[in-house]
Design a protein around this motif. Sequence first.
Motif, PDB file in Angstrom:
ATOM      1  N   GLY A 115       0.853  -1.182   0.000  1.00 31.25           N
ATOM      2  CA  GLY A 115       0.000   0.000   0.000  1.00 31.25           C
ATOM      3  C   GLY A 115       0.889   1.231   0.000  1.00 31.25           C
ATOM      4  N   VAL A 116       0.425   2.294  -0.628  1.00 32.41           N
ATOM      5  CA  VAL A 116       1.224   3.515  -0.711  1.00 32.41           C
ATOM      6  C   VAL A 116       1.356   4.121   0.684  1.00 32.41           C
ATOM      7  N   LEU A 117       2.586   4.389   1.109  1.00 33.33           N
ATOM      8  CA  LEU A 117       2.806   4.932   2.447  1.00 33.33           C
ATOM      9  C   LEU A 117       2.383   6.396   2.520  1.00 33.33           C
ATOM     10  N   ASN A 118       1.707   6.762   3.608  1.00 34.64           N
ATOM     11  CA  ASN A 118       1.459   8.179   3.852  1.00 34.64           C
ATOM     12  C   ASN A 118       2.669   8.777   4.557  1.00 34.64           C
ATOM     13  N   ASP A 119       2.608  10.049   4.889  1.00 36.30           N
ATOM     14  CA  ASP A 119       3.778  10.725   5.456  1.00 36.30           C
ATOM     15  C   ASP A 119       4.218  10.094   6.774  1.00 36.30           C
ATOM     16  N   ALA A 120       3.254   9.783   7.647  1.00 33.17           N
ATOM     17  CA  ALA A 120       3.601   9.209   8.949  1.00 33.17           C
ATOM     18  C   ALA A 120       4.227   7.822   8.779  1.00 33.17           C
ATOM     19  N   GLU A 121       3.681   7.037   7.839  1.00 32.28           N
ATOM     20  CA  GLU A 121       4.224   5.692   7.602  1.00 32.28           C
ATOM     21  C   GLU A 121       5.609   5.755   6.985  1.00 32.28           C
ATOM     22  N   MET A 122       5.836   6.728   6.116  1.00 31.68           N
ATOM     23  CA  MET A 122       7.172   6.888   5.543  1.00 31.68           C
ATOM     24  C   MET A 122       8.187   7.245   6.620  1.00 31.68           C
ATOM     25  N   GLU A 123       7.781   8.063   7.563  1.00 36.41           N
ATOM     26  CA  GLU A 123       8.679   8.409   8.666  1.00 36.41           C
ATOM     27  C   GLU A 123       9.041   7.173   9.490  1.00 36.41           C
ATOM     28  N   VAL A 124       8.072   6.310   9.743  1.00 36.76           N
ATOM     29  CA  VAL A 124       8.347   5.068  10.473  1.00 36.76           C
ATOM     30  C   VAL A 124       9.355   4.215   9.698  1.00 36.76           C
ATOM     31  N   PHE A 125       9.170   4.122   8.386  1.00 35.98           N
ATOM     32  CA  PHE A 125      10.068   3.302   7.563  1.00 35.98           C
ATOM     33  C   PHE A 125      11.509   3.780   7.679  1.00 35.98           C
ATOM     34  N   PHE A 126      11.745   5.075   7.547  1.00 37.34           N
ATOM     35  CA  PHE A 126      13.114   5.580   7.621  1.00 37.34           C
ATOM     36  C   PHE A 126      13.656   5.524   9.052  1.00 37.34           C
ATOM     37  N   ARG A 127      12.783   5.706  10.027  1.00 32.52           N
ATOM     38  CA  ARG A 127      13.242   5.604  11.421  1.00 32.52           C
ATOM     39  C   ARG A 127      13.709   4.197  11.739  1.00 32.52           C
ATOM     40  N   GLU A 128      13.003   3.201  11.192  1.00 32.06           N
ATOM     41  CA  GLU A 128      13.328   1.813  11.505  1.00 32.06           C
ATOM     42  C   GLU A 128      14.413   1.222  10.610  1.00 32.06           C
ATOM     43  N   THR A 129      14.899   1.992   9.664  1.00 32.64           N
ATOM     44  CA  THR A 129      16.036   1.567   8.845  1.00 32.64           C
ATOM     45  C   THR A 129      17.230   2.486   9.150  1.00 32.64           C
ATOM     46  N   CYS A 130      17.208   3.687   8.617  1.00 36.76           N
ATOM     47  CA  CYS A 130      18.309   4.618   8.866  1.00 36.76           C
ATOM     48  C   CYS A 130      18.474   4.906  10.354  1.00 36.76           C
ATOM     49  N   GLY A 131      17.381   5.147  11.039  1.00 32.65           N
ATOM     50  CA  GLY A 131      17.463   5.492  12.450  1.00 32.65           C
ATOM     51  C   GLY A 131      17.882   4.340  13.336  1.00 32.65           C
ATOM     52  N   ARG A 132      17.447   3.157  13.008  1.00 34.09           N
ATOM     53  CA  ARG A 132      17.759   1.978  13.832  1.00 34.09           C
ATOM     54  C   ARG A 132      19.220   1.554  13.669  1.00 34.09           C
ATOM     55  N   PHE A 133      19.749   1.700  12.458  1.00 31.84           N
ATOM     56  CA  PHE A 133      21.109   1.212  12.176  1.00 31.84           C
ATOM     57  C   PHE A 133      22.021   2.402  11.875  1.00 31.84           C
ATOM     58  N   ALA A 134      22.367   3.119  12.922  1.00 34.97           N
ATOM     59  CA  ALA A 134      23.119   4.366  12.766  1.00 34.97           C
ATOM     60  C   ALA A 134      24.540   4.141  12.277  1.00 34.97           C
ATOM     61  N   ASP A 135      25.064   2.921  12.418  1.00 32.71           N
ATOM     62  CA  ASP A 135      26.429   2.645  11.975  1.00 32.71           C
ATOM     63  C   ASP A 135      26.477   2.188  10.517  1.00 32.71           C
ATOM     64  N   CYS A 136      25.334   2.207   9.831  1.00 33.89           N
ATOM     65  CA  CYS A 136      25.268   1.807   8.431  1.00 33.89           C
ATOM     66  C   CYS A 136      24.893   3.003   7.558  1.00 33.89           C
ATOM     67  N   GLU A 137      25.168   2.883   6.253  1.00 33.51           N
ATOM     68  CA  GLU A 137      24.786   3.908   5.286  1.00 33.51           C
ATOM     69  C   GLU A 137      23.663   3.377   4.410  1.00 33.51           C
ATOM     70  N   PHE A 138      22.806   4.297   3.953  1.00 32.29           N
ATOM     71  CA  PHE A 138      21.640   3.887   3.183  1.00 32.29           C
ATOM     72  C   PHE A 138      21.479   4.737   1.924  1.00 32.29           C
ATOM     73  N   LEU A 139      21.194   4.038   0.827  1.00 32.20           N
ATOM     74  CA  LEU A 139      20.759   4.655  -0.421  1.00 32.20           C
ATOM     75  C   LEU A 139      19.285   4.321  -0.579  1.00 32.20           C
ATOM     76  N   HIS A 140      18.483   5.311  -0.946  1.00 26.61           N
ATOM     77  CA  HIS A 140      17.069   5.037  -1.184  1.00 26.61           C
ATOM     78  C   HIS A 140      16.804   4.913  -2.679  1.00 26.61           C
ATOM     79  N   TYR A 141      16.160   3.806  -3.043  1.00 27.05           N
ATOM     80  CA  TYR A 141      15.790   3.517  -4.424  1.00 27.05           C
ATOM     81  C   TYR A 141      14.382   4.075  -4.636  1.00 27.05           C
ATOM     82  N   ASN A 142      14.287   5.129  -5.434  1.00 29.03           N
ATOM     83  CA  ASN A 142      13.056   5.893  -5.596  1.00 29.03           C
ATOM     84  C   ASN A 142      12.330   5.436  -6.852  1.00 29.03           C
TER      85      ASN A 142
END
Length: 307
Positions: A115-142
């Motif tokens: 399902g298409v993420l709304n703004d709040a859901e998109m924030e959760v997604f990045f928090r649980e990837t980029c935010g959770r793994f602060a010692d890693c780097e992330f590229l987003h595939y748009n």
Amino acid sequence: MSTTKRYRSCILGTCCVPWSGTFDFEEDIFRRSVRHQIASGIHDLYIFGTAGEGYAVTDKQFDEVTRVFLEETHADGIQSMVGLISISLPTVIERIERARDMGARCFQISLPSWGVLNDAEMEVFFRETCGRFADCEFLHYNLMRTGRIITGDEYGRLAEMYPNLVATKNSTADVPRLTSLMKDAPQLQHFITEGGFPIAAMMGECGFLISYISTNFARATEFYQAGRAQNEAKLASISKDFPGLIAAFKDAVGTSAHIDGAFDKMFCRVHDPEFPLRLLPPYSGVSDTAFAHYLELLKQNHPDWLP
């Protein structure tokens, strides 16, 4: 005014996964393909994008291919990136954890597509990837398959929140969209495909996401270097071949395949005749007959784009 990028400018290349007739991982062919790209000067490589069937692999296949990929790219000057495509955020988190235990520190993420993420859901997604793994780097595939394209302005805000969001992948030649990416999120390295790269390169530093011109890595490198030098005339001279190259693989394949990896595996076979064309089911790969037709079209009309 220049802005320091969080990831280096380079050619970013995908590593397709070869499968046997029983859909087992063809490890030797895969290792040979990765080594060939590195020897050809492609030093930033990733697995499990759409071309690499990241959407289709099981956890067992994910672990097996990731282990081999990290072994082959464990060398000075080589940057490896592990892709993560899933409609399940917990699955993405678990795969990051397992790949991280294997030594991976750079990941490619895309939004869940059930399902298409709304703004709040998109924030959760990045928090649980980029935010959770602060010692890693992330590229987003748009990509549009997720139902939502992140804008340059949104990237700018996400980059402020997450210093380890370092880059994006965008397959577009749309000038307003490229302008926004370069202007509103200048700290991120934006990787752009063949059609849009000449446009973005004239705006400033960007990366090149190689696709159908990977049939000749030397000429692809020449194209990328022309962009780095903002040599508009050379970019135009090389780009004039692109409509014919696109027509060649579309003419050969017709309606028999529609998933990205079907095309990319043809490009792999141009370099290695033993590279299998099959995709994980239920998706259809390209037939041997279609590939032979594609190769013949290149030989007749675009011999400069053969290895």
